[in-house]
Design a protein around this motif. Structure first.
Motif, short mmCIF file in Angstrom:
data_model
loop_
_atom_site.label_atom_id
_atom_site.label_comp_id
_atom_site.label_asym_id
_atom_site.label_seq_id
_atom_site.Cartn_x
_atom_site.Cartn_y
_atom_site.Cartn_z
N PHE A 15 0.84 -1.19 0.00
CA PHE A 15 0.00 0.00 0.00
C PHE A 15 0.88 1.24 0.00
N ARG A 16 0.29 2.36 -0.41
CA ARG A 16 0.98 3.65 -0.33
C ARG A 16 0.01 4.67 0.25
N ASP A 17 0.54 5.79 0.71
CA ASP A 17 -0.31 6.86 1.21
C ASP A 17 -1.07 7.51 0.06
N GLY A 18 -2.29 7.93 0.34
CA GLY A 18 -3.10 8.59 -0.67
C GLY A 18 -4.07 9.56 -0.01
N ILE A 19 -4.88 10.21 -0.83
CA ILE A 19 -5.88 11.17 -0.35
C ILE A 19 -7.23 10.78 -0.96
N ASP A 20 -8.26 10.72 -0.13
CA ASP A 20 -9.61 10.47 -0.62
C ASP A 20 -10.06 11.71 -1.38
N PRO A 21 -10.42 11.56 -2.67
CA PRO A 21 -10.76 12.73 -3.48
C PRO A 21 -12.01 13.49 -3.00
N GLU A 22 -12.92 12.79 -2.34
CA GLU A 22 -14.15 13.45 -1.89
C GLU A 22 -13.99 14.13 -0.54
N THR A 23 -13.37 13.41 0.43
CA THR A 23 -13.27 13.94 1.79
C THR A 23 -11.94 14.64 2.06
N LYS A 24 -10.95 14.40 1.19
CA LYS A 24 -9.59 14.94 1.35
C LYS A 24 -8.88 14.34 2.57
N ASP A 25 -9.41 13.23 3.10
CA ASP A 25 -8.78 12.54 4.22
C ASP A 25 -7.62 11.68 3.73
N ALA A 26 -6.63 11.51 4.57
CA ALA A 26 -5.52 10.61 4.25
C ALA A 26 -6.04 9.18 4.23
N THR A 27 -5.53 8.37 3.32
CA THR A 27 -5.96 6.98 3.19
C THR A 27 -4.79 6.13 2.72
N ARG A 28 -4.98 4.83 2.70
CA ARG A 28 -3.98 3.90 2.17
C ARG A 28 -4.53 3.37 0.85
#
Length: 117
Positions: A15-28
């Motif tokens: 996995f890598r770090d990412g950003i949820d496009p709708e909420t802008k929350d950090a995600t994997r």
């Protein structure tokens, strides 16, 4: 057989770090899937460890993941995500593979885990 006790559904991979496009929350974000299917996450019986910091034995429980015999090999630092379980407290928890599976004549591969926060 060991498979009959595997009540969790897990996703294992890189996995890598990412950003949820709708909420802008950090995600994997999954980059490389190694396995998606049944497994069993459980904690071994209490083990006593020698701790240099305290100078006395410390009781600790370490989780491990069992997957069916014949599953593709996982590697240290692969991440494990529990997507479904009979135990609702396991759903959504994330772990990383902390070493090689035990070998020999086994009915399931058992990998040591470390829980990610």
């Amino acid at each position: 057989m060991a498979d009959s006790r595997m009540s969790e559904t897990v996703l294992v991979g890189k996995f890598r770090d990412g950003i949820d496009p709708e909420t802008k929350d950090a995600t994997r974000v999954l980059e490389t899937e190694r396995y998606s299917g049944k497994g069993r996450i459980r904690w071994g019986s209490r083990e006593v460890s020698n701790s240099q910091a305290t100078g006395s034995p410390v009781a600790m429980q370490e989780p491990y993941l069992s997957v069916p015999f014949g599953t593709a090999r996982f590697f240290t630092d692969d991440e494990v995500e529990c997507n479904a379980s009979l135990d609702p407290l396991l759903v959504g928890r994330r772990f990383k593979i902390a070493g090689a599976a035990g070998g020999g004549q086994v009915t399931a591969y058992r990998y040591p885990l470390e829980e990610l926060s």
